[in-house]
Enzyme design. Structure first.
Site, short mmCIF file in Angstrom:
data_model
loop_
_atom_site.label_atom_id
_atom_site.label_comp_id
_atom_site.label_asym_id
_atom_site.label_seq_id
_atom_site.Cartn_x
_atom_site.Cartn_y
_atom_site.Cartn_z
N LYS A 1 0.85 -1.21 0.00
CA LYS A 1 0.00 0.00 0.00
C LYS A 1 0.88 1.25 0.00
CE LYS A 1 -3.78 -2.45 2.19
NZ LYS A 1 -4.45 -2.89 3.40
N GLN B 1 -4.33 -1.21 9.47
CA GLN B 1 -4.24 -2.57 8.95
C GLN B 1 -4.82 -3.57 9.96
OE1 GLN B 1 -3.09 -3.43 5.78
NE2 GLN B 1 -3.96 -5.40 6.32
N ASP C 1 -11.04 2.82 3.86
CA ASP C 1 -11.30 1.38 3.79
C ASP C 1 -12.81 1.11 3.68
OD1 ASP C 1 -9.41 -0.59 3.59
OD2 ASP C 1 -8.95 -0.67 5.73
#
Ligand code: NAD
Length: 299
Positions: free
Chosen positions: A54, A98, A121
């Site tokens: 990412k 994460q 997200d």
């Protein structure tokens, strides 16, 4: 006849090129670049590998990227304070924590603490609610489902009126993709069925799918005889089934398989995503797209 392979890596590359141009234009016109913070807790190898990819992609696009690597024993209070710091930071448009987090931290609390306007997200309940309402309400479609939808559209597969069967009802894949594809818009308009562990006859549902999306996390769950000839098969599953030595690095790497028996299925399906190289690359790409959208929304 063998199915068309939906090459997620190639599609992802072309979307990233489009995004890079947009980032440059934004910088020239408004002197602003999208800002993304990636927060990693601990050193779980899979999480580290996802975050590294990412970060690399964000930097390649010219984003302002901030990496926060926290010790595995960071307290929940300190992690929440870190999230709040980036909620208040105007140079940051996207906050990525994460997952999974260590057991002593309540994941839900952390997700809920992210400003919904920076929740790239798309896991915050406010954004899930917006997704359900559809249309102009949608801010950040969750990245994996957004990648799946993009693959189907870019592969030229007709969604309008299609019978879509989704295997799996998780909050991050099954439920959101089902909701996205039943919305009233030209990139959806499908008739969607969701099947799961309590479904009576999984095979019968799969057999009538024009588009079969499988996100169960069970290697080889979908048998070739369950596939409707000509169907578009999107295999989301990523299952580690062993190890091999990488010819590039000489080090052991995981052998990955999807939820569908790819070799047999590709002789029946009309189009199919491989694992790896199908849905996987799209997830990170959609995270970048959401971060850019968040930056634009702030202008
Ligand atoms: P999950 O475990 O949260 O959910 C799996 C779902 O599948 C559950 O709803 C369960 O009811 C259903 N299921 C499991 N076994 C089944 C069976 N035998 N019959 C019918 N239904 C069954 O998993 P998830 O987070 O949705 O992920 C699913 C898979 O997708 C995993 O392999 C995961 O690694 C992969 N994944 C890939 C990406 C990507 O970017 N490529 C992203 C997210 C998840």
């Amino acid at each position: 006849m063998s199915a068309a392979i939906i090459d997620g890596a190639a599609i992802s590359k072309s979307i990233l090129a489009e995004l890079k141009t947009e980032v440059q234009e934004l910088q020239q016109s408004h002197a602003v670049v999208p800002g993304l913070v990636t927060i990693l807790v601990g050193d779980n190898p899979a999480s580290l590998s996802y975050v590294t990819r990412k970060v690399r992609t964000a930097l390649e696009l010219g984003f302002h990227e901030v990496q926060e690597n926290c010790d595995a024993d960071i307290s929940e209070k300190d992690l929440l304070a870190l999230v709040e710091r980036y909620n208040q930071d105007s140079s940051i448009h996207g906050i990525l924590v994460q997952l999974p987090l260590p057991d002593h931290i309540d994941e839900k609390k952390v997700i809920y603490a992210i400003d919904p306007d920076k929740d790239v997200d798309g896991f915050h309940p406010v954004n899930i609610g917006r997704l359900l309402l559809g249309g102009d309400e949608v801010r950040f479609p969750p990245c994996t489902p957004a990648g799946i939808q993009e693959l189907i559209v870019r592969a030229g597969v007709e969604l309008e009126g299609a019978e879509v069967v989704v295997v799996g009802r998780s909050n991050i894949v099954g439920k959101p993709i089902a909701n996205m594809l039943l919305q009233k818009n030209p990139r959806a308009n499908a008739t969607v069925t969701v099947v799961h562990t309590r479904t009576r006859d999984l095979a019968a549902h799969c057999r009538r799918a024009d588009i079969l999306i499988v996100a169960a996390g069970v290697a080889g769950l979908v048998k070739p005889e369950w596939i409707n000839p000509g169907c578009c098969v999107i295999d989301v599953g990523v299952n580690r089934v062993g190890e091999k030595i990488s010819s590039k690095t000489g080090k052991p790497v995981a052998i990955l398989r999807g939820d569908v028996d790819f070799d047999a299925a590709k002789e029946i399906a009309g189009s199919i995503t491989p694992v790896p190289g199908g849905v996987g690359p799209m997830t990170i790409t959609m995270l970048m797209k959401n971060t850019l959208a968040s930056c634009r929304a702030r202008l």
